[in-house]
Scaffold this motif. Structure first.
Motif, PDB file in Angstrom:
ATOM      1  N   CYS A  11       0.994  -1.207   0.114  1.00 50.95           N
ATOM      2  CA  CYS A  11      -0.018  -0.045   0.008  1.00 50.95           C
ATOM      3  C   CYS A  11       0.800   1.354   0.056  1.00 50.95           C
ATOM      4  O   CYS A  11       1.720   1.403   1.075  1.00 50.95           O
ATOM      5  N   GLN A  12       0.700   2.064  -1.135  1.00 48.58           N
ATOM      6  CA  GLN A  12       1.568   3.320  -1.092  1.00 48.58           C
ATOM      7  C   GLN A  12       1.465   4.386   0.089  1.00 48.58           C
ATOM      8  O   GLN A  12       2.085   4.930   0.453  1.00 48.58           O
ATOM      9  N   ARG A  13       0.076   4.531   0.501  1.00 47.02           N
ATOM     10  CA  ARG A  13      -0.213   5.166   1.739  1.00 47.02           C
ATOM     11  C   ARG A  13       0.426   4.537   2.836  1.00 47.02           C
ATOM     12  O   ARG A  13       0.901   5.661   3.404  1.00 47.02           O
ATOM     13  N   LEU A  17       2.914   6.930   5.329  1.00 52.54           N
ATOM     14  CA  LEU A  17       2.717   7.186   6.654  1.00 52.54           C
ATOM     15  C   LEU A  17       3.808   6.945   7.549  1.00 52.54           C
ATOM     16  O   LEU A  17       4.352   7.637   8.296  1.00 52.54           O
ATOM     17  N   ILE A  18       4.521   5.820   6.951  1.00 50.13           N
ATOM     18  CA  ILE A  18       5.795   5.201   7.648  1.00 50.13           C
ATOM     19  C   ILE A  18       6.884   6.056   7.486  1.00 50.13           C
ATOM     20  O   ILE A  18       7.653   6.546   8.489  1.00 50.13           O
ATOM     21  N   HIS A  19       7.205   6.218   6.048  1.00 49.22           N
ATOM     22  CA  HIS A  19       8.358   6.670   5.784  1.00 49.22           C
ATOM     23  C   HIS A  19       8.368   8.208   5.514  1.00 49.22           C
ATOM     24  O   HIS A  19       9.737   8.789   5.213  1.00 49.22           O
ATOM     25  N   ILE A  20       7.615   8.770   5.318  1.00 52.50           N
ATOM     26  CA  ILE A  20       7.455  10.094   5.057  1.00 52.50           C
ATOM     27  C   ILE A  20       6.728  10.986   6.375  1.00 52.50           C
ATOM     28  O   ILE A  20       7.514  11.965   6.688  1.00 52.50           O
ATOM     29  N   GLU A 172       8.478  14.450  -3.335  1.00 49.08           N
ATOM     30  CA  GLU A 172       7.529  15.507  -3.295  1.00 49.08           C
ATOM     31  C   GLU A 172       6.706  15.560  -2.128  1.00 49.08           C
ATOM     32  O   GLU A 172       5.757  16.462  -1.735  1.00 49.08           O
ATOM     33  N   ASN A 173       7.281  14.814  -1.097  1.00 53.74           N
ATOM     34  CA  ASN A 173       6.868  14.842   0.367  1.00 53.74           C
ATOM     35  C   ASN A 173       5.461  14.750   0.317  1.00 53.74           C
ATOM     36  O   ASN A 173       4.710  15.514   1.117  1.00 53.74           O
ATOM     37  N   ARG A 174       4.861  13.695  -0.339  1.00 52.26           N
ATOM     38  CA  ARG A 174       3.468  13.539  -0.772  1.00 52.26           C
ATOM     39  C   ARG A 174       2.904  12.182  -0.276  1.00 52.26           C
ATOM     40  O   ARG A 174       3.406  11.101  -0.545  1.00 52.26           O
ATOM     41  N   THR A 175       1.759  12.267   0.658  1.00 56.23           N
ATOM     42  CA  THR A 175       1.237  10.948   0.838  1.00 56.23           C
ATOM     43  C   THR A 175      -0.120  10.783   0.141  1.00 56.23           C
ATOM     44  O   THR A 175      -0.729  11.657   0.114  1.00 56.23           O
ATOM     45  N   PRO A 176      -0.060   9.579  -0.407  1.00 53.48           N
ATOM     46  CA  PRO A 176      -1.489   9.395  -1.362  1.00 53.48           C
ATOM     47  C   PRO A 176      -2.615   9.461  -0.479  1.00 53.48           C
ATOM     48  O   PRO A 176      -2.643   9.004   0.690  1.00 53.48           O
ATOM     49  N   ARG A 177      -3.769   9.583  -1.318  1.00 53.66           N
ATOM     50  CA  ARG A 177      -4.895   9.363  -0.627  1.00 53.66           C
ATOM     51  C   ARG A 177      -5.188   8.038  -0.258  1.00 53.66           C
ATOM     52  O   ARG A 177      -4.799   7.135  -1.006  1.00 53.66           O
ATOM     53  N   ALA A 178      -6.136   7.841   0.526  1.00 52.86           N
ATOM     54  CA  ALA A 178      -6.500   6.475   0.969  1.00 52.86           C
ATOM     55  C   ALA A 178      -7.682   5.678   0.089  1.00 52.86           C
ATOM     56  O   ALA A 178      -8.435   6.660  -0.307  1.00 52.86           O
ATOM     57  N   ARG A 186      -6.453  -5.483   8.303  1.00 53.39           N
ATOM     58  CA  ARG A 186      -5.372  -6.075   8.858  1.00 53.39           C
ATOM     59  C   ARG A 186      -4.220  -5.080   9.136  1.00 53.39           C
ATOM     60  O   ARG A 186      -3.115  -5.537   9.521  1.00 53.39           O
ATOM     61  N   CYS A 187      -4.128  -3.971   8.731  1.00 54.26           N
ATOM     62  CA  CYS A 187      -3.069  -2.770   8.807  1.00 54.26           C
ATOM     63  C   CYS A 187      -3.022  -2.226  10.135  1.00 54.26           C
ATOM     64  O   CYS A 187      -4.018  -1.975  10.677  1.00 54.26           O
ATOM     65  N   SER A 188      -1.879  -2.303  10.555  1.00 50.33           N
ATOM     66  CA  SER A 188      -1.740  -1.457  12.117  1.00 50.33           C
ATOM     67  C   SER A 188      -2.044  -0.160  12.002  1.00 50.33           C
ATOM     68  O   SER A 188      -2.267   0.613  12.993  1.00 50.33           O
ATOM     69  N   LEU A 189      -2.106   0.666  10.886  1.00 50.30           N
ATOM     70  CA  LEU A 189      -2.085   1.894  10.600  1.00 50.30           C
ATOM     71  C   LEU A 189      -3.550   2.503  10.483  1.00 50.30           C
ATOM     72  O   LEU A 189      -3.785   3.498  10.216  1.00 50.30           O
ATOM     73  N   ILE A 190      -4.496   1.418  10.394  1.00 48.16           N
ATOM     74  CA  ILE A 190      -5.967   1.993   9.939  1.00 48.16           C
ATOM     75  C   ILE A 190      -6.452   2.855  11.109  1.00 48.16           C
ATOM     76  O   ILE A 190      -7.134   3.870  10.340  1.00 48.16           O
ATOM     77  N   SER A 191      -6.080   3.093  12.104  1.00 49.43           N
ATOM     78  CA  SER A 191      -6.736   4.034  12.985  1.00 49.43           C
ATOM     79  C   SER A 191      -6.041   5.520  12.587  1.00 49.43           C
ATOM     80  O   SER A 191      -6.675   6.684  13.015  1.00 49.43           O
TER      81      SER A 191
END
Length: 224
Positions: A11-13, A17-20, A172-178, A186-191
């Motif tokens: 998941c690119q988002r 979230l983690i690396h940017i 670009e310091n950009r986070t894609p939309r969800a 199952r993703c730990s970052l869902i919240s």
């Protein structure tokens, strides 16, 4: 980071979230994964068993891809003849075949997130050692088996494409939309990610959300 390739393929988002944004949250799956890696996380481990030399926590870098990271384990197997798939090791006689080995908590995935990470490790080792690596292995703790991975030209191209995508978002310091999908649960970052918000149009703009909320047009029950 090489470890980020797995996140980006999944998941690119999540990767952004983690690396940017430097956000992280544990769940049972990530905790189990940490336990698996702790078993092989030993930078001082260097052991010879017959024709094998086993080294753990090996630092990796690729100048061509501009990535770096750590290999869980690299196996060197003594060969009788020299070829493009063998290297000479300092203080060791003979020619040695190089095999990266990655450890994972679960079982083989239906997608390629694990194998692209392993292939990236192989590309780094090839540059560092001046060797050709045809295949590697992934050990899955749930099945207690190794799965062989062949590093085909198409897989190598896939890795380069993923790294280019990571570099673009990072620059670009950009986070894609969800985009909400089944694997989001199952993703730990869902919240943190809140993918259902995007599905409802909440992420179009903060101003639009506030306007709808003030006008009483929002039902927040699903998001509390």
């Amino acid at each position: 980071m090489i470890s980020g390739i797995q996140h980006f393929a999944f998941c690119q988002r999540q990767w952004a979230l983690i690396h940017i944004e430097n956000q992280w949250r544990e769940n049972v799956l990530t905790t189990e994964g940490n336990h698996v890696h702790q078993r092989v996380d030993d930078s001082g481990f260097d052991e010879t068993r017959g024709v094998f030399r086993i080294v753990r926590s090996v630092p990796l870098v690729s100048e061509s891809l501009r990535i770096r990271g750590i290999a869980d384990m690299v196996e060197f197997e003594r060969q009788s003849e020299k070829c493009e798939e063998t290297v000479m090791l300092d203080g060791r006689e003979g020619n040695w075949k190089v095999t990266p080995v990655e450890y994972k908590r679960g079982k083989p995935k239906s997608d390629d997130r694990d194998i692209v990470q392993l292939c990236a490790q192989a590309i780094c080792l090839e540059e560092m050692l001046g060797v050709k690596i045809a295949c590697g292995a992934i050990y899955y703790a749930e099945t207690r088996r190794r799965e062989q991975v062949m590093f085909s030209d198409s897989l190598r191209l896939r890795v380069k494409t993923l790294v280019a995508g990571m570099r673009l978002l990072y620059d670009e310091n950009r986070t894609p939309r969800a985009e909400y999908q089944k694997h989001c649960e199952r993703c730990s970052l869902i919240s943190i990610c809140k993918p259902k918000w995007s599905a409802k149009g909440y992420s179009k703009s903060a101003a639009a959300y506030v306007k709808r909320f003030v006008e009483g047009g929002e039902d927040q029950s699903d998001d509390c």
